[in-house]
Design an enzyme around this catalytic site. Sequence first.
Site, PDB file in Angstrom:
ATOM      1  N   GLY A  76       0.819  -1.203   0.000  1.00 36.83           N
ATOM      2  CA  GLY A  76       0.000   0.000   0.000  1.00 36.83           C
ATOM      3  C   GLY A  76       0.848   1.246   0.000  1.00 36.83           C
ATOM      4  N   ASN A  77       0.224   2.381   0.207  1.00 39.84           N
ATOM      5  CA  ASN A  77       0.958   3.643   0.272  1.00 39.84           C
ATOM      6  C   ASN A  77       0.322   4.527   1.334  1.00 39.84           C
ATOM      7  OD1 ASN A  77      -1.102   5.484  -0.993  1.00 39.84           O
ATOM      8  ND2 ASN A  77      -0.850   3.986  -2.641  1.00 39.84           N
ATOM      9  N   ARG A  78       0.901   5.682   1.561  1.00 41.61           N
ATOM     10  CA  ARG A  78       0.516   6.497   2.707  1.00 41.61           C
ATOM     11  C   ARG A  78      -0.515   7.570   2.386  1.00 41.61           C
ATOM     12  NH1 ARG A  78       6.185   8.018   5.380  1.00 41.61           N
ATOM     13  NH2 ARG A  78       4.828   9.548   6.375  1.00 41.61           N
ATOM     14  N   SER A  79      -1.192   7.448   1.257  1.00 38.71           N
ATOM     15  CA  SER A  79      -2.212   8.454   0.947  1.00 38.71           C
ATOM     16  C   SER A  79      -3.337   8.416   1.979  1.00 38.71           C
ATOM     17  CB  SER A  79      -2.791   8.181  -0.446  1.00 38.71           C
ATOM     18  OG  SER A  79      -3.887   9.041  -0.685  1.00 38.71           O
TER      19      SER A  79
END
Length: 229
Positions: free
Chosen positions: A33-36
């Site tokens: 995933g990512n930190r958005s």
Amino acid sequence: SRRDALPRDLEGVRIAVSAGGTREPLDPVRYLGNRSSGKQGYALARTAAQRGAHVTLVSAHTVGLPEPAGVDIVRVGTAGELREAMHAVSAKVDVVVMAAAVADFRPTARAEYKIKKTDREPDPVFLTRNADILAELVAARKPGQVIVGFAAETGDSGADVLSHAREKLRRKGCDLLVVNAVGEGKAFETEDNSGWLLSADGEERPIELGSKARMASDIWDSVAQLIQQ
Ligand code: CTP
Ligand code: CA
């Protein structure tokens, strides 16, 4: 108040906004995933609805944001699901904004069962590219449709950030590119954003450091101008 001052210049305009971060499963319980946070996309959807637009918010993972009032929501998980949803909705709208943080890569395989820890070293994770949704939407663009992309760029100086961003605008072919300067605690998981708004016609506007709602207003001002042309 600010709300009273909101223009109704998007009355009846059909808008699709993607928001949040996609998640690419490794097995039934794990993902890349990512930190958005999704905050900028949600602020865009809320502000557009307040200015009179019909908004569809295609939401990947967020930090549990409340659904903006008066907005249709489509929930997605992976970049593949986001891609399908955006192609379906973009055929029906006047404006598309890709504010989602889309995973560039996904694991080549998704394990059917939870990957077990054994006495051996773990297997490597192999990745494959995801489709570039923004580029596809530009290629499929209807006459008069306005397409907005986002870019989070880092650089040693403002000039570095901007030259990366100008190149990205050219490469993607969208009408507007919202450039966030990231790094040093800027943008990710914060309340405030700053950056530039680059137009395909060469116009470049700085966006002052301010709330994500403030930045959303600046973006819709530019979109409203493009629609009127
Ligand atoms: N985007 C997309 N599909 C992808 C990757 C990105 O639609 N597979 C969109 C994002 O939503 C954003 C824009 O493209 O609006 C720019 O994303 P960014 O990650 O900055 O650009 P990339 O082309 O992926 O380049 P890089 O990550 O290498 O900087
Ligand atoms: Ca990327």
